[in-house]
Design an enzyme around this catalytic site. Sequence first.
Site, PDB file in Angstrom:
ATOM      1  CG  ASP A 328      -1.909  -0.997   1.315  1.00 45.40           C
ATOM      2  OD1 ASP A 328      -2.291  -1.466   0.232  1.00 45.40           O
ATOM      3  OD2 ASP A 328      -2.355  -1.340   2.419  1.00 45.40           O
ATOM      4  CG  ASN A 635      23.475 -38.042  11.769  1.00 43.95           C
ATOM      5  OD1 ASN A 635      23.074 -36.895  11.734  1.00 43.95           O
ATOM      6  ND2 ASN A 635      23.246 -38.852  12.782  1.00 43.95           N
ATOM      7  CG  ASN A 663      24.049 -38.587  16.652  1.00 53.87           C
ATOM      8  OD1 ASN A 663      25.230 -38.350  16.426  1.00 53.87           O
ATOM      9  ND2 ASN A 663      23.373 -39.522  16.020  1.00 53.87           N
ATOM     10  CG  ASP A 667      27.191 -32.808  16.402  1.00 55.64           C
ATOM     11  OD1 ASP A 667      28.328 -32.419  16.717  1.00 55.64           O
ATOM     12  OD2 ASP A 667      26.886 -33.228  15.274  1.00 55.64           O
TER      13      ASP A 667
END
Length: 822
Positions: A328, A635, A663, A667
């Site tokens: 607008d 991984n 994991n 990490d």
Amino acid sequence: MIAEQLHALPAEEVADRLGADPESGLSAEEAARRLREVGPNALAARERPHYAAVAARQLVDPLVALLVTAAVISAAIGEELEAGVIAAIVVLNAGLGFVQEAGAERAVMALRNAVELTAVAVRDGRETPVPARELVPGDLVLLRAGDRVPADARLVSSGSLAVDESALTGESIPVDKDVDPVASGAPLAERSSLVFAGTAVTRGRASAVVARTGPAMEIGRIADLTQAAKAPPTPLQRRLGRLSRRLALAGALLTVLLAGAMLLQGEPLDEAFLVGVAVAVAAVPEGLGAVVTIALAQGATAMARRGAIVRRLPAIETLGETTVIATDKTGTLTANRLRVAAAEAADGRDVGELLAAGALASTAEPVVSGDELVGDPIDVALLRAAREAGLEPGEGHDRLGDIPFDALRRRVTVLVRGPSGLRVVVKGAPESVLELSELDSAERARLDEVAGGWGDRGLRVLAVAERILDDEGVPLEQAEERLVPLGIVALEDPVRPAVPEAVKTAHGAGIDVVMVTGDHPGTARAVAERVGIPVDREDAVLARVEPVDKLRLVERLQGRGDIVAVTGDGINDSPALRRADVGISMGLSGTEAAREASDVVLTDDDFSTIVAAVREGRRIADNIRTFVAFLLSANFGEVVLFAVAILAGLGAPMTVVQVLVVNLLTDGLPAVALARDPASGDTMRRPPAGLGTILGRDLSLVLGAAGLAVGLAATAAFLVGRELDPDAAQTMAFATIALAELALVFAVRVPRGPAWRAGRNRWLFLAVAGSVVVVAAAIYLPLGRDLLDTAVLGPAELALVLALALAPTVLLEVAKALRFRR
Ligand code: ADP
Ligand code: MG
């Protein structure tokens, strides 16, 4: 229950039964008492995060099944401690997931509540803004065009009221409403003396007594509306889901393959099984889902701090991918702080008359607050100009009726009785007003020329006209003809200071900016030039646009593949806001209806806030991509390690618990911290990334190379460890992977440049330090050794581990330096 016949009873009787005063409303004490009695005006289901559902999500997770299997097998082969540790990790992980998800959901809901509906109620005889959730039966509420109806209510007075009830009935054409009772058997759609929560006022004004609040309201009966609280997954989350499923499949295949290899090597079944589970645990990025949720919630909070309140989480990502912003003009590019800059009276009239009439023709008279006038900026500007000319326009006039501004008619009409008798006054866009006026063509040409000159200077132009009526019986709509023009007024609206820079930033980021305005083309062009929107490019400035055109524009742009963000303030903007990829509404000026239809609300209405939000969206998406790559590299490394070790007949190179600690913990902490990485220098100097790639090509390369390097380093540590000290081999593999990742995190942050070019992020340093402590404790504290089944590393082993852990990062930096050399 009386509620059933409210529409059939006269208004006074309904008010009476509800213990309400149709003039002065409830007293504040009575309202508070009723609120305690009946509870808040809210649909219960939206109040709180669904804790049960959040909890259930933590448990029905393939990962949990995997880990429970691992625990059971461990217990079965006599590894009770390992089984216990795995079980504890399951519980801890579920608990953490729960806390994070519930927290994220709460944060988003809190943001949404911050922009919740406000109503105007009459309390103690005074108009009072009241949060809709504090309305009670018996409250007298005031409604006007653009408002959302805050509760089911019975009209007690109304003027040309029309309401969009599509949310309730599906009927998209607004229905007329008035105070007259209707037959008691009338269906919902025909109960024209009632207004219902969740619907929107499209025209006129009214006062109404609240009859029902909370779940008792009609809208509360529509089940799917009350259950709409849970946000669907964002595109990125969906793509991540797909990625995770693929990884899980690959992990399953690998598990079968490696467990099979062990069986062929003559290992016992339970041993092969346990190693299989360890492989699966190694292949799956356990921490990913939680980290993504945290990143999105953090993004929503960061955007709120910059003035963009995200009502739907996916908007964060979509903002970052936006290719066109259709905005607008008034209030978004300009400040909407108007000032009368010039006035030209029509032939035979004078400027005083013109300004006084202009100020009179307002549907919401500006009110004094402090020493400022508050109201529609156009009305405020005209009233101020009239007062500066020594006039008091309202004096001696009774207001008998009005038709408020709407974006289609582009004018305001009022009927007043004053010293000169019954009078209709109209003000609005010159085309709209002069069309209805009687004036000769020479005079019309003169006014048009003056108006044209003003438009070219970026001024907004209004025409004012009147008609003296002798007959009171004429409906207002039909009195809008044969008007006598009083003249035209020019209003100046300064461009918001941050806008030109923001438009430039957007262009630099590959984003088109299109102006969509109901204003005159001349004015629109002049403002566009001032903010840096290229006026001669096709479709860059669309003027005298009607709300349906906005919807069509959005659809046309999307049709050619654009990701469209659109702003809107009026109730008619709702369809375009819904249809757009990102609908953006105004927190200061816009209507509640527009806010409800939008994905993002700007608390300051400023265009530059949109650009800041785009930058924020890109930052979040970048960071999510980075930590996905980071987590997956671990991984990948673990899979390489397991594959080599098992195929070589050396058994599991790490225990399940060790894999989980890497994991989830060592990490996981840096990954969460990565979500807070600042935007990189080129965030707004490159084109939108485009949907469909989680890992850009550069990042995939980084991930592949880094993961392989980490895996090989860990394998080397494991093999050398077996020679040095067989008891410490697994510990060396574990420490190498964990530490290699902690070094790598600094390299993956900048996929296309040297690590030191990243912005400062002290959270990351804290997280890495914390993870180093975890690794040290796992090796050098007796408790850590018990839990993780590790062995002490001597100086030689430790030195080797550290060297191997640094190798992947060094290699990656060298590779980046060669590939992305300047
Ligand atoms: P914008 O895109 O600039 O917000 P609008 O659709 O709000 O434009 O307004 C379109 C035209 O309607 C304006 O150019 C002006 O001539 C007229 N207009 C806007 N607001 C009012 C008002 N409150 N009273 C009378 N006329 C108005
Ligand atoms: Mg407007």
